[in-house]
Design an enzyme around this catalytic site. Structure first.
Site, PDB file in Angstrom:
ATOM      1  N   LYS A  74       0.386  -1.560   0.482  1.00 14.25           N
ATOM      2  CA  LYS A  74       0.154  -0.291  -0.237  1.00 14.25           C
ATOM      3  C   LYS A  74       0.971   1.634   0.578  1.00 14.25           C
ATOM      4  CE  LYS A  74      -4.455  -2.083   1.427  1.00 14.25           C
ATOM      5  NZ  LYS A  74      -5.167  -2.199   2.610  1.00 14.25           N
TER       6      LYS A  74
ATOM      7  N   ARG B 287      -3.561 -10.617   4.524  1.00 16.15           N
ATOM      8  CA  ARG B 287      -3.923 -10.725   3.134  1.00 16.15           C
ATOM      9  C   ARG B 287      -2.386  -9.501   2.547  1.00 16.15           C
ATOM     10  NH1 ARG B 287      -5.797  -6.558  -0.393  1.00 16.15           N
ATOM     11  NH2 ARG B 287      -7.902  -7.745  -1.819  1.00 16.15           N
TER      12      ARG B 287
HETATM   13  N1  LIG Z   1      -9.755  -6.570   4.132  1.00 14.26           N
HETATM   14  C1  LIG Z   1      -9.720  -6.456   3.205  1.00 14.26           C
HETATM   15  N2  LIG Z   1      -9.244  -6.371   2.337  1.00 14.26           N
HETATM   16  C2  LIG Z   1      -8.766  -5.524   1.131  1.00 14.26           C
HETATM   17  N3  LIG Z   1      -9.356  -5.162  -0.276  1.00 14.26           N
HETATM   18  C3  LIG Z   1      -8.719  -4.592  -1.130  1.00 14.26           C
HETATM   19  C4  LIG Z   1      -7.530  -3.218  -0.306  1.00 14.26           C
HETATM   20  C5  LIG Z   1      -7.330  -2.747  -1.242  1.00 14.26           C
HETATM   21  O1  LIG Z   1      -6.007  -3.469  -1.542  1.00 14.26           O
HETATM   22  P1  LIG Z   1      -5.611  -4.183  -3.037  1.00 14.26           P
HETATM   23  O2  LIG Z   1      -6.302  -2.620  -4.424  1.00 14.26           O
HETATM   24  O3  LIG Z   1      -3.659  -4.819  -2.943  1.00 14.26           O
HETATM   25  O4  LIG Z   1      -6.518  -5.523  -2.712  1.00 14.26           O
HETATM   26  N4  LIG Z   1      -7.228  -4.111   0.898  1.00 14.26           N
HETATM   27  C6  LIG Z   1      -8.120  -4.368   1.643  1.00 14.26           C
HETATM   28  C7  LIG Z   1      -7.874  -4.933   3.677  1.00 14.26           C
HETATM   29  O5  LIG Z   1      -6.679  -4.180   3.449  1.00 14.26           O
HETATM   30  N5  LIG Z   1      -8.312  -5.389   3.703  1.00 14.26           N
END
Ligand SMILES: Nc1nc2ncc(COP(=O)(O)O)nc2c(=O)[nH]1
Length: 289
Positions: free
Chosen positions: A225, A265
């Site tokens: 991020k 994640r």
């Molecule tokens: N539970 C959860 N879900 C998520 N989905 C998308 C993103 C955005 O990041 P990405 O674009 O790398 O998926 N961050 C989260 C998060 O921090 N927690």
């Protein structure tokens, strides 16, 4: 620590003994780190299998980018993106979560074999989501969220970010239970980068214990991020590119696991498995000292 088992016709978290690893599979053209790489079904499925083979306990399939300023897509487009991938991964024995804020997409994803609903809106975006999750009897990840991507920056105002995120997540969990969701199937997530400044993200990482103390499994999503990129900026102030953030991501995974998080994640599973192994060794070492 727990991952997934099945009971009473639904999916439940079972004991694992280490921090769970959720591999990110964004089937989108515009996700901030991997947008466009997995729009092709065969590429997406191959990547999901590779993450499982690297040790991921779950593969998180998302069809709508949530990055700040991302354009929303229709439920139909979102479903068209994620359902074929979920079906094929499940057929390969991969445990899948669906990353969606839409009840209709979550319902179809569970029907296709998804075992967990990962809802970045914590149930706020779609009033029908709680009923879908309660009926499906699958774990529901409630992430801290204050609004869709186009408004997130203006919503990043806190007097006490730890206390307010904690309280807002408690309210989401209470609402879920009131709607018939089994509390044992609720997970919480601080929502790093969602309506939060870098300072807010660091503060939340420093006090994950406050969320863990609530008693729900906690998932942490720091992977690649922007706040990591800014921390690692070069001499000219340019943020570290996404591909160069996996070391810092692994460090946040160690911190999260040491704080007692249920899972992390991440985009890069290999480095995360190593990070989780280190945190497990330290935690076990501490207990055997
Ligand atoms: N539970 C959860 N879900 C998520 N989905 C998308 C993103 C955005 O990041 P990405 O674009 O790398 O998926 N961050 C989260 C998060 O921090 N927690």
């Amino acid at each position: 620590m727990a991952v997934l088992g099945s009971s009473d016709g639904g999916a439940r978290l079972t004991e694992l003994g280490r921090c769970a690893v959720m591999g990110i599979l964004n089937v989108t053209p515009d996700s901030f780190s991997d947008g466009g790489r997995y729009l092709d079904l065969s590429h997406a499925v191959a990547h999901g299998i590779a993450m499982r083979d690297s040790g991921a306990d779950l593969v998180d399939v998302g069809g709508e980018s949530t990055r700040p300023g991302a354009l929303r897509v229709s439920a139909e487009v979102e479903a068209q993106r994620v359902l074929p991938v979920i079906r094929d991964l499940v057929a390969e024995g991969v445990r899948v979560s669906v990353d969606t804020t839409r009840a209709s997409v979550a319902d179809a994803a569970v029907e296709a074999g998804a075992a967990v609903v990962n809802d970045v809106s914590g149930g706020l975006a779609d009033p029908d989501m709680a009923a879908v999750v309660a009926n499906a009897r699958v774990p529901w990840i409630l992430m801290h969220w204050r609004g869709h991507s186009e408004r997130m920056n203006e919503l990043a105002g806190y007097e006490d970010v730890i206390g307010e995120v904690r309280q807002e997540l408690v309210m989401r969990a209470d609402a879920a239970v009131m709607a018939g969701v089994d509390p044992d199937r609720i997970l919480l997530d601080p929502g790093l980068g969602f309506a939060k400044t870098a300072a807010h993200n660091w503060a939340l990482l420093r006090r994950l214990d406050v969320l863990v103390a609530l008693g729900f499994p906690v998932l942490v999503g720091a992977s690649r991020k922007r706040f990591l990129g800014d921390l690692l900026a070069d001499a000219s102030g340019s943020p570290r590119p996404h591909s160069g953030r996996d070391g810092a991501t692994a460090a946040t995974s160690v911190l999260a696991a040491m704080a007692g998080a249920w899972g992390v994640r991440v985009h890069d599973v290999d480095s995360t498995m190593d990070a989780v192994a280190v945190s497990t060794a330290v935690r076990l070492g501490a207990s055997r000292a």
